[in-house]
Design a protein around this motif. Structure first.
Motif, PDB file in Angstrom:
ATOM      1  N   TYR A  37       0.822  -1.211   0.000  1.00 40.29           N
ATOM      2  CA  TYR A  37       0.000   0.000   0.000  1.00 40.29           C
ATOM      3  C   TYR A  37       0.857   1.261   0.000  1.00 40.29           C
ATOM      4  CZ  TYR A  37      -3.025  -3.791   1.293  1.00 40.29           C
ATOM      5  OH  TYR A  37      -3.664  -4.998   1.297  1.00 40.29           O
ATOM      6  N   ASN A  38       2.152   1.103   0.272  1.00 39.15           N
ATOM      7  CA  ASN A  38       3.079   2.230   0.251  1.00 39.15           C
ATOM      8  C   ASN A  38       3.938   2.246  -1.014  1.00 39.15           C
ATOM      9  OD1 ASN A  38       2.276   3.128   2.777  1.00 39.15           O
ATOM     10  ND2 ASN A  38       3.744   1.852   3.837  1.00 39.15           N
ATOM     11  N   MET A  39       3.665   1.330  -1.931  1.00 37.99           N
ATOM     12  CA  MET A  39       4.481   1.208  -3.142  1.00 37.99           C
ATOM     13  C   MET A  39       3.820   1.949  -4.310  1.00 37.99           C
ATOM     14  SD  MET A  39       6.945  -0.669  -2.156  1.00 37.99           S
ATOM     15  CE  MET A  39       7.312  -1.648  -0.735  1.00 37.99           C
ATOM     16  N   ASN A  40       4.625   2.378  -5.242  1.00 32.57           N
ATOM     17  CA  ASN A  40       4.136   3.020  -6.467  1.00 32.57           C
ATOM     18  C   ASN A  40       4.734   2.296  -7.668  1.00 32.57           C
ATOM     19  OD1 ASN A  40       2.646   5.216  -5.242  1.00 32.57           O
ATOM     20  ND2 ASN A  40       4.636   5.989  -4.589  1.00 32.57           N
ATOM     21  N   PRO A  41       4.100   1.170  -8.080  1.00 31.96           N
ATOM     22  CA  PRO A  41       4.664   0.410  -9.199  1.00 31.96           C
ATOM     23  C   PRO A  41       4.653   1.216 -10.493  1.00 31.96           C
ATOM     24  CG  PRO A  41       2.491  -0.426  -8.606  1.00 31.96           C
ATOM     25  CD  PRO A  41       2.851   0.611  -7.590  1.00 31.96           C
ATOM     26  N   THR A  42       5.646   0.929 -11.323  1.00 33.49           N
ATOM     27  CA  THR A  42       5.755   1.567 -12.631  1.00 33.49           C
ATOM     28  C   THR A  42       5.493   0.517 -13.701  1.00 33.49           C
ATOM     29  OG1 THR A  42       8.114   1.129 -12.815  1.00 33.49           O
ATOM     30  CG2 THR A  42       7.472   3.197 -11.731  1.00 33.49           C
ATOM     31  N   ASP A  43       5.530   0.915 -14.950  1.00 36.34           N
ATOM     32  CA  ASP A  43       5.261  -0.012 -16.047  1.00 36.34           C
ATOM     33  C   ASP A  43       6.194  -1.217 -16.028  1.00 36.34           C
ATOM     34  OD1 ASP A  43       3.155   1.504 -16.960  1.00 36.34           O
ATOM     35  OD2 ASP A  43       4.304   2.488 -18.555  1.00 36.34           O
ATOM     36  N   ILE A  44       7.454  -1.028 -15.660  1.00 31.89           N
ATOM     37  CA  ILE A  44       8.394  -2.148 -15.644  1.00 31.89           C
ATOM     38  C   ILE A  44       7.984  -3.208 -14.630  1.00 31.89           C
ATOM     39  CG2 ILE A  44      10.044  -1.108 -14.016  1.00 31.89           C
ATOM     40  CD1 ILE A  44      10.946  -3.309 -17.037  1.00 31.89           C
ATOM     41  N   HIS A  45       7.419  -2.797 -13.505  1.00 35.47           N
ATOM     42  CA  HIS A  45       6.970  -3.757 -12.495  1.00 35.47           C
ATOM     43  C   HIS A  45       5.810  -4.590 -13.023  1.00 35.47           C
ATOM     44  CE1 HIS A  45       8.893  -0.551 -10.018  1.00 35.47           C
ATOM     45  NE2 HIS A  45       9.542  -1.628  -9.616  1.00 35.47           N
ATOM     46  N   TYR A  46       4.884  -3.968 -13.727  1.00 39.27           N
ATOM     47  CA  TYR A  46       3.769  -4.704 -14.324  1.00 39.27           C
ATOM     48  C   TYR A  46       4.267  -5.641 -15.421  1.00 39.27           C
ATOM     49  CZ  TYR A  46       0.599  -1.699 -11.750  1.00 39.27           C
ATOM     50  OH  TYR A  46      -0.072  -1.058 -10.749  1.00 39.27           O
ATOM     51  N   TYR A  47       5.250  -5.203 -16.188  1.00 41.84           N
ATOM     52  CA  TYR A  47       5.823  -6.043 -17.243  1.00 41.84           C
ATOM     53  C   TYR A  47       6.454  -7.291 -16.627  1.00 41.84           C
ATOM     54  CZ  TYR A  47       9.049  -7.789 -20.720  1.00 41.84           C
ATOM     55  OH  TYR A  47       9.739  -8.620 -21.566  1.00 41.84           O
ATOM     56  N   ILE A  48       7.228  -7.115 -15.571  1.00 42.59           N
ATOM     57  CA  ILE A  48       7.890  -8.251 -14.922  1.00 42.59           C
ATOM     58  C   ILE A  48       6.849  -9.219 -14.357  1.00 42.59           C
ATOM     59  CG2 ILE A  48       9.344  -8.909 -12.955  1.00 42.59           C
ATOM     60  CD1 ILE A  48      10.892  -6.246 -13.491  1.00 42.59           C
ATOM     61  N   ALA A  49       5.808  -8.702 -13.723  1.00 47.65           N
ATOM     62  CA  ALA A  49       4.752  -9.570 -13.177  1.00 47.65           C
ATOM     63  C   ALA A  49       4.070 -10.359 -14.295  1.00 47.65           C
ATOM     64  CB  ALA A  49       3.736  -8.734 -12.408  1.00 47.65           C
ATOM     65  N   ASP A  50       3.720  -9.697 -15.383  1.00 43.51           N
ATOM     66  CA  ASP A  50       3.088 -10.388 -16.514  1.00 43.51           C
ATOM     67  C   ASP A  50       4.021 -11.445 -17.091  1.00 43.51           C
ATOM     68  OD1 ASP A  50       0.767  -8.901 -16.274  1.00 43.51           O
ATOM     69  OD2 ASP A  50       1.343  -7.458 -17.838  1.00 43.51           O
ATOM     70  N   TRP A  51       5.305 -11.113 -17.189  1.00 44.51           N
ATOM     71  CA  TRP A  51       6.308 -12.033 -17.712  1.00 44.51           C
ATOM     72  C   TRP A  51       6.372 -13.296 -16.853  1.00 44.51           C
ATOM     73  CZ3 TRP A  51      10.998 -13.763 -15.650  1.00 44.51           C
ATOM     74  CH2 TRP A  51      11.899 -14.327 -16.553  1.00 44.51           C
ATOM     75  N   ALA A  52       6.385 -13.131 -15.530  1.00 46.37           N
ATOM     76  CA  ALA A  52       6.473 -14.276 -14.617  1.00 46.37           C
ATOM     77  C   ALA A  52       5.181 -15.095 -14.625  1.00 46.37           C
ATOM     78  CB  ALA A  52       6.783 -13.795 -13.200  1.00 46.37           C
ATOM     79  N   ILE A  53       4.028 -14.437 -14.633  1.00 47.34           N
ATOM     80  CA  ILE A  53       2.745 -15.143 -14.651  1.00 47.34           C
ATOM     81  C   ILE A  53       2.605 -15.974 -15.923  1.00 47.34           C
ATOM     82  CG2 ILE A  53       0.244 -14.798 -14.805  1.00 47.34           C
ATOM     83  CD1 ILE A  53       0.656 -12.453 -12.810  1.00 47.34           C
ATOM     84  N   ALA A  54       3.221 -15.523 -17.015  1.00 48.85           N
ATOM     85  CA  ALA A  54       3.172 -16.262 -18.280  1.00 48.85           C
ATOM     86  C   ALA A  54       4.033 -17.535 -18.235  1.00 48.85           C
ATOM     87  CB  ALA A  54       3.624 -15.359 -19.427  1.00 48.85           C
ATOM     88  N   GLY A  55       4.743 -17.759 -17.130  1.00 45.15           N
ATOM     89  CA  GLY A  55       5.520 -18.984 -16.971  1.00 45.15           C
ATOM     90  C   GLY A  55       6.996 -18.833 -17.264  1.00 45.15           C
ATOM     91  N   ASN A  56       7.449 -17.635 -17.532  1.00 44.37           N
ATOM     92  CA  ASN A  56       8.868 -17.411 -17.802  1.00 44.37           C
ATOM     93  C   ASN A  56       9.678 -17.500 -16.517  1.00 44.37           C
ATOM     94  OD1 ASN A  56       8.799 -16.705 -20.709  1.00 44.37           O
ATOM     95  ND2 ASN A  56       7.417 -15.119 -19.932  1.00 44.37           N
ATOM     96  N   ARG A  57      10.950 -17.892 -16.664  1.00 41.73           N
ATOM     97  CA  ARG A  57      11.831 -18.027 -15.511  1.00 41.73           C
ATOM     98  C   ARG A  57      13.227 -17.565 -15.858  1.00 41.73           C
ATOM     99  NH1 ARG A  57       9.821 -23.296 -12.497  1.00 41.73           N
ATOM    100  NH2 ARG A  57       7.710 -23.149 -13.182  1.00 41.73           N
ATOM    101  N   LEU A  58      13.965 -17.149 -14.849  1.00 40.04           N
ATOM    102  CA  LEU A  58      15.383 -16.856 -15.025  1.00 40.04           C
ATOM    103  C   LEU A  58      16.144 -18.170 -14.952  1.00 40.04           C
ATOM    104  CD1 LEU A  58      15.776 -13.760 -12.684  1.00 40.04           C
ATOM    105  CD2 LEU A  58      15.670 -13.765 -15.185  1.00 40.04           C
TER     106      LEU A  58
END
Length: 106
Positions: A37-58
């Motif tokens: 609730y104290n965070m201010n996500p930016t577009d890159i944070h949403y991109y990373i979340a979408d990338w991980a949810i799609a099943g991608n991994r490092l």
């Protein structure tokens, strides 16, 4: 995404007791200043979340299910405390753990 199949939904996993401290407004009876609730996500944070949810991994992390910042220079050999994960690698401040044979009993 083995945990997703066990947990039923991403929401259930995130809000499961002991999982992600960032969704808790209090930790150990004190206000958690690092809550979402104290965070201010930016577009890159949403991109990373979408990338991980799609099943991608490092590649460095592989099949790890757990991670934590131990706030010390070394990582413990096992995590969580029940021994269901063994240390795999450290990236930056975070330690990553793979499931052990004990994991199937959790």
């Amino acid at each position: 995404m083995l945990e997703f199949h066990r947990g039923g939904s991403i929401r259930n996993i995130i809000y499961q007791q002991g999982q992600f401290d960032c969704v808790r407004e209090q930790l150990y009876g004190k206000y958690n200043f690092q809550n979402i609730y104290n965070m201010n996500p930016t577009d890159i944070h949403y991109y990373i979340a979408d990338w991980a949810i799609a099943g991608n991994r490092l590649n460095e992390i592989g099949e790890c299910l757990w991670y934590l910042n131990p706030f010390k220079p070394t990582c413990d050999n096992t995590f969580p405390r029940n021994g269901s994960g063994s240390f795999h690698t450290r990236l930056g401040d975070h330690c990553f753990y793979r499931p052990t044979a004990k994991y199937k009993d959790t």
